[in-house]
Design a protein around this motif. Structure first.
Motif, short mmCIF file in Angstrom:
data_model
loop_
_atom_site.label_atom_id
_atom_site.label_comp_id
_atom_site.label_asym_id
_atom_site.label_seq_id
_atom_site.Cartn_x
_atom_site.Cartn_y
_atom_site.Cartn_z
N LEU D 77 37.19 23.11 0.52
CA LEU D 77 36.38 24.29 0.20
C LEU D 77 37.23 25.54 0.09
O LEU D 77 36.72 26.59 -0.30
CB LEU D 77 35.33 24.51 1.29
N LEU D 127 39.43 17.05 12.77
CA LEU D 127 38.33 17.88 12.25
C LEU D 127 37.83 17.33 10.92
O LEU D 127 38.60 16.80 10.13
CB LEU D 127 38.82 19.31 12.05
N PHE D 130 35.44 19.30 5.70
CA PHE D 130 34.53 20.39 5.37
C PHE D 130 34.76 21.58 6.31
O PHE D 130 34.82 22.72 5.88
CB PHE D 130 33.08 19.89 5.50
N ILE D 131 34.90 21.27 7.58
CA ILE D 131 35.02 22.33 8.59
C ILE D 131 36.36 23.04 8.51
O ILE D 131 36.42 24.27 8.46
CB ILE D 131 34.80 21.73 10.00
N ILE D 132 37.42 22.28 8.47
CA ILE D 132 38.73 22.95 8.51
C ILE D 132 38.93 23.77 7.25
O ILE D 132 39.43 24.90 7.31
CB ILE D 132 39.87 21.93 8.71
N LEU D 134 36.55 25.08 5.38
CA LEU D 134 35.63 26.22 5.44
C LEU D 134 36.23 27.32 6.32
O LEU D 134 36.16 28.52 6.00
CB LEU D 134 34.28 25.79 6.00
N ALA D 135 36.83 26.90 7.42
CA ALA D 135 37.44 27.86 8.33
C ALA D 135 38.58 28.59 7.63
O ALA D 135 38.71 29.82 7.72
CB ALA D 135 37.94 27.16 9.58
N THR D 138 37.31 31.22 5.25
CA THR D 138 36.90 32.44 5.93
C THR D 138 38.11 33.26 6.37
O THR D 138 38.21 34.45 6.10
CB THR D 138 36.03 32.08 7.14
N SER D 139 39.03 32.59 7.04
CA SER D 139 40.17 33.31 7.60
C SER D 139 41.09 33.87 6.51
O SER D 139 41.56 35.00 6.63
CB SER D 139 40.99 32.38 8.51
#
Ligand SMILES: Nc1ncnc2c1ncn2[C@@H]1O[C@H](COP(=O)(O)OP(=O)(O)OP(=O)(O)O)[C@@H](O)[C@H]1O
Ligand SMILES: Nc1ncnc2c1ncn2[C@@H]1O[C@H](COP(=O)(O)OP(=O)(O)OP(=O)(O)O)[C@@H](O)[C@H]1O
Ligand SMILES: O[C@@H]1[C@@H](O)[C@@H](O)CO[C@H]1O
Ligand SMILES: [Mg+2]
Ligand SMILES: [Mg+2]
Lengths: 517, 324, 296, 324
Positions: D77, D127, D130-132, D134-135, D138-139
Motif C-alpha cells: 500500500l 506483520l 497490509f499493516i506494515i 499501511l504504516a 502514513t509515516s
C-alpha cells in the motif's frame, strides 16, 4: 542411464550428498536418539530412539496421532525438535531446515501433498533445483526431462499440466517423482498409497524397489498391514509418541503389530453383519453428468453399495452429481420411489443424503477452524434455537463425534489444521454422522485411518444400516469395498462396467474390469 | 477399547486464547489511556472522553461491517465512498422535504442496495471483491458529486444535527450507536449460525458448500452488512457535520480495514471477532486524540501513527505466537 | 460554437470551484464560446493537472484558462502550453512568464486579512488583541493554503504581538478531521480565543465544533471562502468572519479575457480580484451579499 | 500393467491460455483506442498519443512493481507514499547541492531500504503486509512533510525537469522508462528462477520452503522491487512536476493495484504477468484521456471509470472461464 538416473545424479559431485554412499549397506545410516517434539503442551513425539540401516526398507506403523508424521517432519527439517539427537552417517546433525535435509539427500513424500498448485507439474518437479543457463531457466529442457522421468516411472502424467488440474492421487505421484529425482539417499514415504489404487500402488512399489536397488534407504509409513509385509525388511511401531519396538518383518505378524500399536488385539477388521435389506432408498436411472455417463444403480435400506475403479474413473463425480454439486445432464434420480430433482447440496441434504467427500483438504474441512465448528457445520440449523445456536447442543454434538470416532484431540476448540492426517479424516466422517441422513455417501472414508479406527468406522456403518440407512461406499482400496459391499459396482472411464453381489466375483475379476483388459 | 486422547495432549483452548488476545489489545488501549492521563492534564476530563468516544465511533462501526466481509476472505473498499454518498443522499432527501425518519430509512436501504450489488458482482459476475468495491468507490463519489454539483448540501434539521452532539446517561449518543451496532453484530457473528457460515466460507468455500451452507447467500449477507453499516455511518456523519458532501470520508476504508486488522482479523479470512475491530478503531482514535492534546506537530503525528501501528500489531503477533 | 476555451480548475469537488465554473459557463453562454470544464481529482494532484493541461492543449483550443495547483510545478507545463495557445491564469499564480493575463487573489494578502479579522473579533469580545490562537490548514502541500498560512503567521507576528500562536495544525482535507482537531484543541487549551480555518471545508468542520460546544462567544473563528453552511455559521455566531474572494468573476472574466487574447486584443496583464473580510456586520451589504450568493 | 490416467486428463496448458488472455486485454485496449479515434478528432494525433503514453507511464511502472508483491500473495500500500517521498528526497538532495546522478542513485537506494524494511516487518516481525505497508504509507508522508515543512521544494535543474517532456525516436522518454523497467522485469519474472520462486511462494509458501526455496529472501526481493519501482517513479514524477512534495501521488497505490488486477493478477497470489499490469495501466490512462477529450464532466468521468472497470474485468472473467 534411465531418465530418472540422469536427473537424479545431477548433484552427485556434491560432497555432502556423497557422504551417505560411504555407509556400507546394513549398517546404521540414520540414528535417532531420544528424539522429542512438543507442540506447546502437546507431546507429539516422546523421546524416541530408532535406527535406520543403509539400504533397508523400514516401515513405521502406529495409530492416528501416534507421531509418525511428526517424526518424518523432524527428519526433513520441516519442524525443529524439542530435544534429542540425530546421527547421520555417524555424525550429529541439526537438520534444522529443509535445505539441510535436501543437501544430505534426505527427502520425503509427505502425507499431505505439499506442492504448488498453480505451477506446472514440471515446475514443481524442478522447484528449487531449476536448470539454468546464463541466469535464465531452461524451461523447455526441464519440461522435457520432467516428462521423460514421469514416463520412465510409468506415471503417465503430462509434465506441462497445471498441478491443480490433477487429482490428489496424481499429485501424490508427482510428489513421489520429485523426491526420487533429487539425488536422494534416504527417502521417506508418509502413507503414499492412501489415495492410490492397487495398480498405482504396484507402480509405486516397483519404484521403491528400484530405488532400494540403487542403495537408497526407504522409510515407509502405512496403515495397510499387507503393504508392510509385502515391502518392508523391518518395521517399527509408535504408540502415543513412544517407540514401542522394532521387528524384522519375517519374524512378526499382523496381530503382533496391531497389539503393539493399540495395546490390544482386533479379531476382525471388516465388520459385516447380516442386516435384512429394506425398501429402495435411492435409484439412479441412466444418470449422466460431467465425468460420468449412463449410470444406473440403486441403494436399499441396510445395504452397502460399493463403487470401485481406478483414479479418475468418475466415481467421485457421480457422487457429486447425486449430491447436487454438479448438475446432471440426463437420467433420473428416484428417492423413496419418487422422481426428484436435486438442484443443489442443500436439496440433497434436505432429502436425507449425506456426502463425506473425497478430499479432506479441498472439500471436507475448514482447516483453520476448530474441530467443533467443522463437525457441526452441516447441522447448525438443527442446533439453533431461532437464530442463536445452543452452545450446549453444539458442544454436546461435537463431543459425541469426538468420542464415537475416538478423535484424538484435547478439545473441540482445537484447529483442525493441527491434527494428524487420520484424525482429520475422522472429523470428515464425524461431520456427516451427526446429520442423520437416510443415504450416506462415503468417498474414500478411511484414507489414512489406522486399523483400529477403521474397524470402528465399519462398526459404525453397521449401526447406520441397522438404523434403516443405506450407504454408498466409494473406495480405491479393494479389500475394503470387497469385504463390505453387498453389491459392488465397477467404474471405468465414467461408466459402470460391472456389478457383483457380495463376493460373487474374485478380486482379480474386479480388477480386470476396472482396468479394462 | 477406550482410547484416552487427553492423556498426551493439553492445548490451551481457543476461546481462552481469544479472550486473552482481546484482553491484551484492551491492555494496549488502557496503556495508551494511562500514559495519556499522565502526560496531559486534559485527557481524563469528561469532555475529552466524550470527544474520544465520538471520534472513534464512526470508524468503529465501519470496522465492524468490514469484519464480516474480511472474514469471508473478501474486502470492501467502498465503505468510505458509501459514507460520503449516504450523507449526500440523506441531505438531498431532507432538502427535498422528505421527513427525517423515512429519509434515514431510504438512506439505509440504499446501503442495502449497494451491498446487494457487490454481492451480485462477486457471486454472479465472478469479479474479485477488490475490483467491484473499488469500482463502486469511484462511481459513488461521482454520483454524489453529480447530485450536489460538486459542493455541499446543508442540513437544516436541528433535531437531527443536535443528535450527534447529544449525550445519554452521560455517554455520547454516537457511542451508543456503536453499541447499537456491536451488540447485534456480536450475536450475529459469534452466536448465530450465520456467523459460523461466514467463517466457514472464509476458510474453505467448497467445504462449506458441500456442508449445505448457501455460500452465495452468505457472501451477499457479508457485503450487505458492510454497506449498510457504512450507510449508517453516513447518516451519523451527516448529523455530525451537518452537511451532505460526497468527498467526505475519503480514505476511511483504509482506516476501517486497519482497525479490523489491528483487531486481529486476518485478511486471508476465517479469523476475526467483533470486539477486536472495535478496540482497533479506538486505538487509532486515541492515537489521534492524544497527539492533538499533546499538540504534536501534525507531521510527527503521521510518523508516530505509523510507528505505533507497527508496534501494536507486532506485540500482538508476538503474544499470539507465544501462546501457541 | 467553434471557439473552444477550456477552463482548468484545481479540483471540481468544492463549492468554490463550482462558482468559478459557473462564472466561466455564464461567460461561455454570453460570448458564444464552448467552455469545457476540467479539473483534477484533488487540490494536491499536481501531476493530474499537468495531464489535463496536456490533454486540453492537444484539443487545439483558442485559449486555456487555468488555476495552477502549484506555482512551481505548473510553470514549465504552462510555458510549454503557451507555445501553442494563449494561457490565462486565475485564482493562483505560477512560475511562468507565459501568461497572457492573470486574474488572481493574493493569497498571502488573504492570510493577512484573516489575521486582521481575527484580531478585531478578539478585541471586540475581550477588549484586547491578546490571547492564544491556532491555525488549521486543510491539507499540507497545497500552494494557496501555504500562502494563506504564510500571510497569517507573518501578520500575527509583526502586527499582533499579543496573539500567541499555540497550534499550527494540518488536517487531511476532511471536515470531520477539522471537527475532531478543533474539539481536541478546545479540550487541551482552555484559554484559546481564536482560530483561522484557512479554507471552506475546514471552516465547516471547525464551525461545527464551535457550534457544538456553544463557544461562539469565547472562541473567534475566521474562515476562508463561503457556502450556505458557513454563512449560516456566520449568522449564528459560530464563525466570526470569512475571507471571501470573487470566484465567479475569476471564472467569468477569465474566459472573457481568454477570448479577447485569442482574438489578438490587448488585455491587462494582472488583475487582483480581491479578498474581503465578511462579518455579521457587513454581510448584508449588496456588494458582499453578491459575493456570498453567487448566481450559479 | 501400464495404467494411463492421462487418457482422461487433457488440460489446456497454461502458457497458451496466458497469451490468449493478454491478447484479449490488448484487444480491449485497442477497442477503446479505435472507439476514441472514431469519437474524437484529436485522439489519434501524435501529440495526444504522446500524452497518453506519458500519462500511463508512471502507473504502469508502479503496477509492475506491485505485481511482484501481489504474486507472493502480499500487497504494497505504500507505493503512492514512496513516490511522493522520493520526489522530496530527490529535490532535497539537489537543493543540498548533490549532483543529479548521485541524487537519483541515493533516492533509489532509499527505495531499496524501504523495501528491506517491509521485508523485515513481514518476515522477521511477522506483520501482515497490509499493516506494515499501511504504516509506512502514513509515516513516509509525515517524514516527507517534515522535510519540506509542509510545502514544496523546487527543483532548478532544467536538464532534469526537461527530461520528462522529452521524446526519443518520437516516443516520450517516460514511456521509454516503462520499457526500461518492463523488459528486465519480464525476464526476471518469467524467465528466471527468481520469478518462479515468487509464484511458488504465492502458491504455497510451505511447499516452496520444503523445496529449498529461500522464502524469506523471495519476499524481501518482492518488496524491494516494488519499493524501488516506486522510488523510480518518484524520480520521474519529480522530473515531471519539477518539485518535491510529500503529498503527491495520493491514492496511486490503488491505481497500481487496480491496474495489476485488471491485468489479470490474482490478489490471492501465484497468478500474474508483466504485460497484464502494463495493459491495465494504459487502459486506465486511456479512460481518463478519452473522457478529457470527449469533454465528459469530471463527475461522470468517475462514474464511467467505475463502470468500465467492472465491464472490463467481467469480460475478462467470462473469457477466462470460457477458455477453461
Ligand atoms: N502443528 C501442530 N500443532 C499442535 N499439535 C500438532 C501439530 N501437528 C501435529 N500435532 C499433534 O501431534 C500428534 C502427532 O501427530 P502426527 O501427525 O505425527 O500423527 P501421525 O502418527 O502421523 O497420525 P496419522 O496416522 O493420523 O497421520 C497429534 O496428536 C497431533 O494432533
Ligand atoms: N478430461 C479431464 N480433464 C481434466 N480433469 C479430468 C478429466 N477427466 C476427469 N478429470 C478429473 O479427474 C477426476 C476423476 O474423477 P473422479 O474423482 O470422479 O474419479 P474417481 O473414480 O472418484 O477416482 P478417484 O477418486 O480414485 O481419483 C476428477 O477430479 C476430474 O476433475
Ligand atoms: O483560492 C483558493 C483556491 O486556490 C483553492 O485553494 C480553493 O480554495 C480557494 O479559496
Ligand atoms: Mg500422519
Ligand atoms: Mg474419487
Amino acid at each position: 542411464m534411465t531418465s530418472l538416473e540422469q536427473v537424479a545424479h545431477r548433484h552427485d559431485d556434491s560432497p555432502v550428498l556423497a557422504e551417505a554412499n560411504r555407509v556400507p549397506p546394513g549398517s546404521p545410516i540414520l540414528e535417532l536418539k531420544g528424539l522429542q517434539k512438543n507442540y506447546g503442551y502437546v507431546q507429539a513425539l516422546k523421546p524416541a530412539t530408532v535406527t535406520f540401516l543403509a539400504g533397508e526398507i523400514h516401515a513405521i506403523v502406529g495409530e492416528n496421532g501416534a507421531g509418525k508424521s511428526t517424526l518424518i517432519k523432524l527428519l526433513t527439517g520441516v519442524i525443529t525438535r524439542t530435544a534429542g539427537e540425530i546421527l547421520w552417517c555417524g555424525n550429529s546433525v541439526a537438520l534444522a531446515t529443509p535445505n539441510e535435509a535436501i543437501a544430505r539427500g534426505i527427502n520425503a513424500v509427505h502425507q499431505e501433498v505439499v506442492l504448488c498448485p498453480h505451477l506446472s507439474v514440471a515446475a514443481n518437479l524442478f522447484l528449487g533445483d531449476e536448470i539454468n543457463r546464463n541466469g535464465l531457466m531452461r524451461k523447455r529442457q526441464m519440461e522435457k526431462m520432467a516428462q521423460a522421468v514421469l514416463d520412465d516411472l510409468g506415471f503417465h502424467l503430462p509434465a506441462a499440466a497445471v498441478l491443480s488440474s490433477l487429482t490428489i492421487g496424481q499429485q501424490q505421484l508427482v510428489a513421489t517423482a520429485r523426491a526420487a529425482m533429487r539425488g536422494t539417499q534416504f527417502l521417506i514415504f508418509d502413507e503414499p498409497t492412501a489415495y492410490l489404487t492397487r495398480q498405482e500402488s504396484a507402480q509405486l512399489f516397483k519404484l521403491i524397489r528400484r530405488l532400494q536397488g540403487e542403495g537408497v534407504t526407504i522409510v515407509y509409513i502405512s496403515h495397510r498391514m499387507e503393504e508392510v509385509f509385502e515391502l518392508a525388511d523391518r518395521v517399527s511401531v509408535l504408540r502415543d509418541g513412544t517407540h514401542v519396538g522394532t521387528r524384522l518383518v519375517g519374524e512378526t505378524n499382523e496381530n503382533e503389530l496391531i497389539a503393539l500399536m493399540i495395546n490390544r488385539s482386533i479379531e476382525q477388521i471388516y465388520h459385516k453383519e447380516e442386516i435384512p435389506l429394506g425398501e429402495t432408498i435411492l435409484e439412479a436411472r441412466g444418470l449422466s453428468g460431467p465425468g460420468f455417463e449412463n449410470v444406473s444403480l440403486s441403494v436399499r435400506a441396510g445395504e452397502i453399495v460399493g463403487l470401485y475403479g481406478l483414479i479418475g474413473a468418475g466415481r467421485s463425480e457421480f457422487a457429486l452429481g447425486l449430491y447436487g454439486r454438479h448438475s446432471t445432464t440426463s437420467g433420473e434420480i428416484h428417492w423413496m420411489g419418487k422422481k426428484v430433482d436435486i438442484r443443489d447440496e442443500r436439496a440433497a441434504m434436505d432429502l436425507g443424503i449425506a456426502l463425506a467427500p473425497e478430499s479432506r483438504r479441498d472439500q471436507g474441512l475448514c482447516l483453520n477452524l476448530p474441530i467443533g465448528l467443522n463437525i457441526n457445520l452441516p447441522v447448525f440449523k438443527r442446533l439453533s434455537r431461532g437464530p442463536v445456536i445452543s452452545r450446549k447442543d453444539e458442544a454436546a454434538n461435537a463431543d459425541k463425534q469426538i468420542r464415537d470416532l475416538s478423535i484424538k484431540t484435547p478439545s473441540r476448540r482445537v484447529l483442525v489444521s493441527s491434527m494428524s492426517g487420520g484424525n482429520q479424516q475422522k472429523v470428515v466422517i464425524g461431520k456427516w454422522l451427526s446429520h442423520g441422513a437416510r443415504l450416506f455417501i462415503f468417498d474414500e472414508p478411511t484414507v489414512g485411518v489406522d486399523v483400529g479406527t477403521k474397524a470402528e468406522i465399519y462398526r459404525l456403518f453397521a449401526t447406520l444400516l441397522k438404523g434403516g440407512a443405506g450407504i454408498i461406499l466409494i473406495s480405491s482400496y479393494l479389500p475394503e469395498v470387497y469385504e463390505l459391499a453387498d453389491r459392488l459396482h465397477v467404474f471405468r472411464r465414467g461408466q459402470l462396467v460391472g456389478s457383483h453381489d457380495f463376493h460373487a466375483a474374485s478380486h482379480e475379476d474386479v480388477l480386470a474390469e476396472a482396468i479394462g483388459v | 477399547m477406550a482410547i484416552t486422547p487427553s492423556d498426551t495432549v493439553a492445548v490451551a483452548p481457543r476461546r481462552g486464547m481469544n479472550v486473552l488476545f482481546s484482553l491484551t489489545l484492551i491492555g494496549l488501549l488502557l496503556f495508551l489511556w494511562i500514559a495519556l492521563g499522565l502526560g496531559t492534564a486534559s485527557f481524563w476530563t469528561p469532555l475529552n472522553i466524550s470527544n474520544l468516544l465520538r471520534q472513534g465511533a464512526m470508524t468503529a462501526i465501519l470496522a465492524v461491517g468490514q469484519t464480516f466481509v474480511i472474514i469471508t476472505a473478501g474486502i470492501d473498499l467502498s465503505v468510505g465512498a458509501i459514507v460520503g454518498f449516504s450523507s449526500v443522499i440523506l441531505a438531498w432527501l431532507l432538502q427535498a422535504g422528505v421527513p427525517l425518519w423515512p429519509a434515514i430509512a431510504l438512506t439505509l436501504l440504499m446501503g442495502v442496495a449497494i451491498g446487494v450489488f457487490h454481492g451480485f458482482g462477486i457471486v454472479r459476475m465472478g469479479l474479485p471483491p477488490f475490483i467491484i468495491t473499488l469500482a463502486t468507490l469511484t462511481s459513488l463519489r461521482g454520483i454524489g458529486l453529480l447530485l450536489t454539483n460538486g459542493s455541499t448540501i446543508s442540513i437544516t434539521n436541528e433535531a437531527f444535527t443536535n443528535f450527534s452532539r447529544a449525550d445519554f446517561l452521560g455517554i455520547p449518543s454516537l457511542f451508543w450507536m456503536v453499541i447499537l451496532v456491536a451488540v447485534p453484530a456480536y450475536i450475529f457473528l459469534h452466536l448465530s449460525r450465520w456467523g459460523r457460515y461466514l467463517f466457514a466460507v472464509g476458510s474453505n468455500r467448497e467445504a462449506a458448500r458441500l456442508s449445505g451452507v448457501n455460500v452465495n447467500r452468505t457472501i451477499y449477507m457479508a457485503y450487505i452488512l458492510s454497506a449498510t453499516c457504512a450507510a449508517f455511518v453516513g447518516v451519523l456523519l451527516a448529523s455530525r457535520i451537518g452537511i451532505g458532501n460526497a468527498t467526505q470520508a475519503e480514505g476511511w476504508e483504509l482506516q476501517a480495514i486497519a482497525s479490523t486488522v489491528i483487531g486481529g482479523t486476518s485478511l486471508f479470512g476465517a479469523v476475526g471477532s467483533i470486539h477486536g475491530p472495535l478496540i482497533g478503531a479506538f486505538i487509532l482514535a486515541t492515537i489521534n486524540n492524544g497527539a492533538n492534546l499533546l499538540n504534536v506537530n501534525s507531521f510527527w503525528q503521521r510518523i508516530i501513527t505509523g510507528l505505533l501501528i507497527i508496534i501494536i500489531v507486532y506485540f500482538d503477533q508476538l503474544r499470539r505466537r507465544g501462546s501457541r | 460554437q467553434d471557439v473552444t476555451i477550456p477552463i482548468i480548475v484545481k479540483d471540481t469537488t468544492s463549492f468554490y470551484w463550482q462558482i468559478v465554473l459557473a462564472g466561466a459557463r455564464a461567460a461561455g453562454k454570453d460570448l458564444g464560446v464552448n467552455v469545457p470544464e476540467l479539473g483534477a481529482q484533488s487540490e494536491s494532484d499536481v501531476n493530474g493537472q499537468i495531464s489535463i493541461l496536456e490533454n486540453a492543449v492537444a484539443g487545439k483550443p483558442a485559449a486555456v484558462v487555468i488555476s495552477p495547483t502549484e506555482a512551481k510545478a505548473l510553470g514549465q507545463p504552462i510555458d510549454e502550453a503557451a507555445k501553442s495557445v494563449p494561457v490565462i491564469g486565475i485564482d493562483s499564480g505560477a512560475d511562468s512568464k507565459a501568461f497572457s493575463s492573470f486574474l488572481t487573489t493574493d493569497n498571502v494578502q488573504g492570510g493577512r486579512i484573516a489575521a486582521d479579522g481575527l484580531a478585531a473579533a478578539i478585541k471586540e469580545a475581550t477588549g484586547k488583541e491578546e490571547g492564544e490562537v491556532a491555525l488549521i490548514t486543510s491539507l499540507p502541500g497545497a500552494g494557496s493554503l501555504e500562502q494563506r498560512r504564510e500571510g497569517f503567521l507573518d501578520q500575527i507576528k509583526t502586527k499582533y504581538p499579543g496573539l500567541k500562536l499555540i497550534a499550527d495544525k494540518y488536517a487531511d482535507g476532511q471536515a470531520t478531521t477539522g471537527l475532531n482537531m478543533m474539539t481536541d484543541l478546545i479540550t487541551a487549551n482552555p484559554n484559546l480565543v481564536g482560530v483561522f480555518a484557512s479554507n471552506l471545508i475546514m471552516a465547516q468542520g471547525v464551525g461545527q465544533a464551535i457550534s457544538e460546544n456553544k463557544l461562539g462567544d469565547k472562541i473567534k473563528v475566521i474562515g476562508f471562502d463561503s457556502d450556505e453552511k458557513t454563512v449560516s455559521f456566520l449568522k449564528d455566531g459560530a464563525l466570526a468572519g470569512l475571507v471571501v474572494q470573487d470566484p465567479y468573476r475569476m471564472g467569468y472574466d477569465g474566459v472573457k479575457t481568454a477570448l479577447a487574447v485569442s482574438k489578438g486584443q490587448k488585455v491587462e496583464a494582472n488583475v487582483d480580484t480581491g479578498a474581503n473580510l465578511v462579518t455579521k456586520a457587513n454581510m448584508s451589504e449588496p456588494k458582499i451579499d453578491a459575493l456570498l450568493n453567487p448566481k450559479i
